[in-house]
Write an enzyme that holds these catalytic residues in place. Sequence first.
Site, PDB file in Angstrom:
ATOM      1  N   PRO A   2      40.057  35.398  43.783  1.00 17.21           N
ATOM      2  CA  PRO A   2      41.264  35.441  44.581  1.00 17.21           C
ATOM      3  C   PRO A   2      42.325  36.350  43.966  1.00 17.21           C
ATOM      4  O   PRO A   2      42.751  36.134  42.829  1.00 17.21           O
ATOM      5  CB  PRO A   2      41.717  33.992  44.571  1.00 17.21           C
ATOM      6  CG  PRO A   2      40.503  33.202  44.251  1.00 17.21           C
ATOM      7  CD  PRO A   2      39.614  34.085  43.470  1.00 17.21           C
ATOM      8  N   GLU A   3      42.733  37.351  44.700  1.00 18.23           N
ATOM      9  CA  GLU A   3      43.915  38.135  44.353  1.00 18.23           C
ATOM     10  C   GLU A   3      45.028  37.685  45.299  1.00 18.23           C
ATOM     11  O   GLU A   3      44.867  36.674  45.979  1.00 18.23           O
ATOM     12  CB  GLU A   3      43.612  39.638  44.525  1.00 18.23           C
ATOM     13  CG  GLU A   3      42.402  40.091  43.705  1.00 18.23           C
ATOM     14  CD  GLU A   3      42.076  41.562  43.860  1.00 18.23           C
ATOM     15  OE1 GLU A   3      42.997  42.357  44.080  1.00 18.23           O
ATOM     16  OE2 GLU A   3      40.893  41.918  43.751  1.00 18.23           O
ATOM     17  N   LYS A  58      49.273  35.307  41.606  1.00 13.26           N
ATOM     18  CA  LYS A  58      47.987  34.734  42.038  1.00 13.26           C
ATOM     19  C   LYS A  58      47.941  33.236  41.783  1.00 13.26           C
ATOM     20  O   LYS A  58      46.863  32.637  41.779  1.00 13.26           O
ATOM     21  CB  LYS A  58      46.836  35.417  41.292  1.00 13.26           C
ATOM     22  CG  LYS A  58      46.770  36.930  41.495  1.00 13.26           C
ATOM     23  CD  LYS A  58      45.715  37.576  40.600  1.00 13.26           C
ATOM     24  CE  LYS A  58      45.797  39.090  40.670  1.00 13.26           C
ATOM     25  NZ  LYS A  58      44.913  39.747  39.687  1.00 13.26           N
ATOM     26  N   ARG A 125      32.639  29.254  37.221  1.00 13.88           N
ATOM     27  CA  ARG A 125      32.688  29.742  35.830  1.00 13.88           C
ATOM     28  C   ARG A 125      33.654  28.972  34.937  1.00 13.88           C
ATOM     29  O   ARG A 125      33.768  29.302  33.755  1.00 13.88           O
ATOM     30  CB  ARG A 125      33.037  31.243  35.831  1.00 13.88           C
ATOM     31  CG  ARG A 125      31.889  32.079  36.363  1.00 13.88           C
ATOM     32  CD  ARG A 125      32.261  33.527  36.510  1.00 13.88           C
ATOM     33  NE  ARG A 125      32.357  34.231  35.241  1.00 13.88           N
ATOM     34  CZ  ARG A 125      32.647  35.515  35.134  1.00 13.88           C
ATOM     35  NH1 ARG A 125      32.891  36.215  36.224  1.00 13.88           N
ATOM     36  NH2 ARG A 125      32.721  36.091  33.973  1.00 13.88           N
ATOM     37  N   ARG A 278      36.772  47.958  33.742  1.00 12.79           N
ATOM     38  CA  ARG A 278      36.432  47.295  34.996  1.00 12.79           C
ATOM     39  C   ARG A 278      35.584  48.201  35.872  1.00 12.79           C
ATOM     40  O   ARG A 278      35.770  49.418  35.872  1.00 12.79           O
ATOM     41  CB  ARG A 278      37.716  46.944  35.766  1.00 12.79           C
ATOM     42  CG  ARG A 278      38.798  46.320  34.926  1.00 12.79           C
ATOM     43  CD  ARG A 278      38.394  44.966  34.430  1.00 12.79           C
ATOM     44  NE  ARG A 278      38.198  44.077  35.549  1.00 12.79           N
ATOM     45  CZ  ARG A 278      39.186  43.435  36.175  1.00 12.79           C
ATOM     46  NH1 ARG A 278      40.411  43.562  35.747  1.00 12.79           N
ATOM     47  NH2 ARG A 278      38.939  42.659  37.184  1.00 12.79           N
TER      48      ARG A 278
END
Length: 291
Positions: A2-3, A58, A125, A278
């Site tokens: 989620p951003e 966020k 995670r 990234r």
Amino acid sequence: MPELPEVETIRTGLQKLLPGRQIASVLRIWQKSLLSSQQDVDGFLCGACITGVRRRAKVLLIDLSTNYTLVIHLKMTGQLVFRSDAQQFGAGHPTASLIGDLPDRSTRVVIKFSDNSNLFFNDQRKFGWMRLLPTTEVQNLDFFKKVGPEPLAADFLAKDFASRLQRRAKSGTKAVLLDQTVVAGIGNIYADESLWAAEIHPSTRVQNLSQPKLKKLFVAVQDVLRQGIAKGGSTDRNYVDSEGNKGSFLEFAKVFRREGLPCPRCGTIIQKIRVAGRGTHICPQCQKELK
DNA sequence: CACTTGACCTGTCCGC
DNA sequence: TGCGGACAGGTCAAGT
């Protein structure tokens, strides 16, 4: 993960579903997913009513009638899914095909309400967290003291965006967009999409961006974030909204996860490279690095 | 100061 | 079919 658009989509959903509900019990399947300075977290939660759901960057903020707030960061794989009692065993329910019955093996915390509905915090995670704090102390968290402005705030202007980026003049533009202390809420997906829209190579140093380029990037960031919200966010692997539904933004993405496909603007094959540690998607024709 | 790396974890995918 | 390694959207701390 989620951003900003995904968290905002969840916020909007939870704001319709949660206010007025009273917490009856809390099941902590993975202790570290729910932290608090209070020893008796359950005791502090039980009996409280939810008064509203806010977002900053966020982070989700679920306010309680006890003047405590549940602060929630979903990190990469966190989900907050609400189910009414009637949905628990509804195999035919449309959400069942997306994430199935809950709890499942990724469920870390379950908040049960007095009407037998449930809020499930799932997190494959285990990077995400929920934290119970007095509402007045939320602003004292290090993260909130350092985090930059909301990119879609009405009073956040192109000149503010430019001057904040220029504080890190020698850094690569993508690294700066991802820095939450510069601007809040941008992650890997929306950074790549914004840089493509503004025709900027992600490694270009901020000091090499002209004022018009910075303005173009500002407009691009706002556009992709607004479009992300309008499409209910991006579902890559894990993201679902408060009702378990996927977001559709990635169907409209121009470069993210589209390596090997033609650039929608010029037809050149999109590449996946590595920038700022990234995975990064670019059109090598539209996004040349300015030296 | 700015950048990279490692840590926090699980799951999936890819090549052998 | 099994196994090792790389990789996945975020953030923080520590090292260079």
